[in-house]
Design an enzyme around this catalytic site. Structure first.
Site, PDB file in Angstrom:
ATOM      1  N   SER A  90     -15.965  -0.949   6.013  1.00 56.73           N
ATOM      2  CA  SER A  90     -16.484  -1.021   7.387  1.00 56.73           C
ATOM      3  C   SER A  90     -15.678  -0.162   8.357  1.00 56.73           C
ATOM      4  CB  SER A  90     -16.447  -2.462   7.897  1.00 56.73           C
ATOM      5  OG  SER A  90     -17.210  -3.296   7.066  1.00 56.73           O
ATOM      6  N   THR A  91     -16.416   0.511   9.218  1.00 57.92           N
ATOM      7  CA  THR A  91     -15.823   1.292  10.309  1.00 57.92           C
ATOM      8  C   THR A  91     -16.460   0.807  11.612  1.00 57.92           C
ATOM      9  OG1 THR A  91     -15.493   3.220   8.900  1.00 57.92           O
ATOM     10  CG2 THR A  91     -15.580   3.647  11.250  1.00 57.92           C
ATOM     11  N   GLN A 148     -10.763   1.270   8.997  1.00 58.24           N
ATOM     12  CA  GLN A 148     -10.017   0.253   8.231  1.00 58.24           C
ATOM     13  C   GLN A 148      -9.923  -1.072   8.989  1.00 58.24           C
ATOM     14  OE1 GLN A 148      -7.489   3.095   5.296  1.00 58.24           O
ATOM     15  NE2 GLN A 148      -6.283   1.919   6.723  1.00 58.24           N
ATOM     16  N   HIS A 194     -13.803  12.598   2.513  1.00 61.63           N
ATOM     17  CA  HIS A 194     -13.005  13.821   2.718  1.00 61.63           C
ATOM     18  C   HIS A 194     -11.598  13.473   2.231  1.00 61.63           C
ATOM     19  CE1 HIS A 194     -10.669  16.909   4.639  1.00 61.63           C
ATOM     20  NE2 HIS A 194     -11.680  17.391   5.341  1.00 61.63           N
ATOM     21  N   VAL A 211      -8.874  12.865   5.034  1.00 60.37           N
ATOM     22  CA  VAL A 211      -9.159  12.022   6.198  1.00 60.37           C
ATOM     23  C   VAL A 211      -8.776  10.574   5.879  1.00 60.37           C
ATOM     24  CG1 VAL A 211     -11.013  11.119   7.665  1.00 60.37           C
ATOM     25  CG2 VAL A 211     -10.967  13.541   7.081  1.00 60.37           C
ATOM     26  N   ARG A 232       0.839  -1.207   0.000  1.00 58.25           N
ATOM     27  CA  ARG A 232       0.000   0.000   0.000  1.00 58.25           C
ATOM     28  C   ARG A 232       0.878   1.263   0.000  1.00 58.25           C
ATOM     29  NH1 ARG A 232      -3.084  -3.087   3.346  1.00 58.25           N
ATOM     30  NH2 ARG A 232      -2.769  -1.944   5.278  1.00 58.25           N
ATOM     31  N   TYR A 281     -12.407   9.668  -2.538  1.00 59.89           N
ATOM     32  CA  TYR A 281     -13.766   9.588  -2.004  1.00 59.89           C
ATOM     33  C   TYR A 281     -13.780  10.037  -0.542  1.00 59.89           C
ATOM     34  CZ  TYR A 281     -12.945   5.134   0.416  1.00 59.89           C
ATOM     35  OH  TYR A 281     -12.495   4.155   1.267  1.00 59.89           O
ATOM     36  N   TYR A 288       0.619   4.294  -2.740  1.00 68.00           N
ATOM     37  CA  TYR A 288       0.418   5.712  -2.412  1.00 68.00           C
ATOM     38  C   TYR A 288       1.511   6.568  -3.057  1.00 68.00           C
ATOM     39  CZ  TYR A 288      -2.688   3.711   1.112  1.00 68.00           C
ATOM     40  OH  TYR A 288      -3.677   3.003   1.742  1.00 68.00           O
ATOM     41  N   ALA A 312     -16.645   9.475   6.005  1.00 71.68           N
ATOM     42  CA  ALA A 312     -17.436   8.380   6.579  1.00 71.68           C
ATOM     43  C   ALA A 312     -17.825   8.706   8.021  1.00 71.68           C
ATOM     44  CB  ALA A 312     -16.638   7.086   6.521  1.00 71.68           C
TER      45      ALA A 312
HETATM   46  C1  LIG Z   1      -8.648   4.955   3.173  1.00 67.82           C
HETATM   47  S1  LIG Z   1      -9.916   5.348   4.304  1.00 67.82           S
HETATM   48  C2  LIG Z   1     -10.757   6.615   3.402  1.00 67.82           C
HETATM   49  C3  LIG Z   1     -11.654   7.470   4.229  1.00 67.82           C
HETATM   50  C4  LIG Z   1     -12.330   8.569   3.441  1.00 67.82           C
HETATM   51  N1  LIG Z   1     -11.344   9.495   2.926  1.00 67.82           N
HETATM   52  C5  LIG Z   1     -13.348   9.356   4.257  1.00 67.82           C
HETATM   53  O1  LIG Z   1     -13.257  10.590   4.288  1.00 67.82           O
HETATM   54  O2  LIG Z   1     -14.240   8.738   4.849  1.00 67.82           O
HETATM   55  C6  LIG Z   1     -10.940   3.936   4.152  1.00 67.82           C
HETATM   56  C7  LIG Z   1     -11.738   3.683   5.415  1.00 67.82           C
HETATM   57  O3  LIG Z   1     -12.758   4.675   5.543  1.00 67.82           O
HETATM   58  C8  LIG Z   1     -13.907   4.104   6.129  1.00 67.82           C
HETATM   59  N2  LIG Z   1     -14.986   4.138   5.141  1.00 67.82           N
HETATM   60  C9  LIG Z   1     -14.890   4.324   3.821  1.00 67.82           C
HETATM   61  N3  LIG Z   1     -16.106   4.260   3.235  1.00 67.82           N
HETATM   62  C10 LIG Z   1     -16.980   4.018   4.231  1.00 67.82           C
HETATM   63  C11 LIG Z   1     -18.387   3.831   4.273  1.00 67.82           C
HETATM   64  N4  LIG Z   1     -19.133   3.859   3.168  1.00 67.82           N
HETATM   65  N5  LIG Z   1     -18.944   3.606   5.475  1.00 67.82           N
HETATM   66  C12 LIG Z   1     -18.208   3.559   6.610  1.00 67.82           C
HETATM   67  N6  LIG Z   1     -16.899   3.730   6.619  1.00 67.82           N
HETATM   68  C13 LIG Z   1     -16.276   3.946   5.443  1.00 67.82           C
HETATM   69  C14 LIG Z   1     -13.561   2.639   6.451  1.00 67.82           C
HETATM   70  O4  LIG Z   1     -13.058   2.593   7.781  1.00 67.82           O
HETATM   71  C15 LIG Z   1     -12.494   2.364   5.431  1.00 67.82           C
HETATM   72  O5  LIG Z   1     -11.678   1.284   5.789  1.00 67.82           O
END
Ligand SMILES: C[S@@+](CC[C@H](N)C(=O)[O-])C[C@H]1O[C@@H](n2cnc3c(N)ncnc32)[C@H](O)[C@@H]1O
Length: 261
Positions: free
Chosen positions: A234-235, A166, A94, A97, A66, A92, A70, A124
């Site tokens: 999933s969060t 994550q 923010h 974040v 990963r 996708y 990046y 998210a």
């Molecule tokens: C690389 S991060 C990106 C976060 C993204 N930039 C944001 O602002 O939410 C990926 C993580 O964001 C969270 N995530 C992304 N999409 C999600 C969703 N639809 N519902 C809940 N959590 C989400 C999960 O924890 C996932 O493993």
């Protein structure tokens, strides 16, 4: 001669509906748009705003870690800026974040003298507050990446919300695997059991990504977390165990301050 520039924006989580007007303007005005969005529908939608979309999603996988992915994303974005293009990089949620190449591209572009900035988006976590009815201002909130949370001996405040991101790759130290694994989740459970009782109910949360779908909310006792259906989206939401207790010493400080004025 035209100078390159960089603007980094987010789409929000729910396709099209959560993209801010300023992010949309930036996408439309760019010479080239580099996109890291989770599915082809999102890419197709970006194509309706700007004909020149370059997906960076294929940089995931192969034999790259990963970290290497990046780095390759950051390089691709910077190459566009150096080629005197008005570059928009779209992530996708923010864009700042839990995203490494967005911050890194802005940092490097600025270091090379280019105009570069990052706009806020809907993450998210923002969706979680809305869907689960949680106000971080009332409960307090801690937010950690899952592997960071497992590996580092952090001090957790069980009177505030705990959000773990994550969880699909919790404890995945090779940085090559994206699929969830119940054994790694079981390790996360063990770490959480240091602070929470096994019956404490936690939520595996997935915000809706399309206007026609619903959020997925799985509530289960902490001891069963490793049996949950987990995806890369999933969060984990862990509600507080108890209310915080006021500190008599700090209240006395305020009282002394009032008495002295
Ligand atoms: C690389 S991060 C990106 C976060 C993204 N930039 C944001 O602002 O939410 C990926 C993580 O964001 C969270 N995530 C992304 N999409 C999600 C969703 N639809 N519902 C809940 N959590 C989400 C999960 O924890 C996932 O493993």
């Amino acid at each position: 001669m035209a100078r390159g520039s960089l603007i980094v924006v987010g789409t929000g989580i729910r396709l099209a509906q959560q993209c801010t007007p300023e992010a949309r303007d930036a996408i439309e005005a760019a010479d080239v748009v580099f996109a890291v969005v989770p599915d082809p529908i999102a890419e197709h939608w970006l194509g309706t705003l700007n004909a020149n979309i370059v997906s960076l999603q294929p940089l995931y996988g192969g034999d790259r870690t990963r970290t290497e992915t990046y780095e390759a994303m950051t390089d691709a974005i910077l190459d566009g800026v150096r080629a005197a293009k008005r570059v928009c990089a779209v992530f996708y949620g923010h864009p700042g974040v839990f995203v490494t190449p967005s911050h890194e591209a802005v940092r490097r572009a600025r270091a090379e003298g280019f105009d570069a900035h990052l706009l806020p988006g809907i993450s998210a976590e923002d969706c979680l507050y809305a869907d689960l009815g949680v106000d971080p201002g009332r409960l307090g909130c801690q937010s950690y990446e899952a592997t960071d949370f497992i590996v580092n001996a952090r001090k957790i405040d069980t009177t505030a919300v705990l959000i773990i991101w994550q969880i699909a790759v919790a404890g995945e130290l090779t940085l090559r695997v994206l699929a969830p694994d119940a054994r790694r989740l079981a390790v996360l459970v063990k770490v959480l059991l240091e602070d929470y009782p096994p019956h404490h109910v936690v939520i595996v949360y997935e915000a809706a990504t399309l206007p026609i779908t619903e959020a997925k909310i799985q509530a289960l006792p902490l001891r069963e977390l490793h049996t949950a259906t987990v995806s890369q989206l999933s969060t984990l939401y862990i509600p507080p165990l108890s209310r915080p207790q006021p500190s008599p010493r700090r209240l006395a400080l305020l009282k002394d301050m009032r008495a002295a004025t």
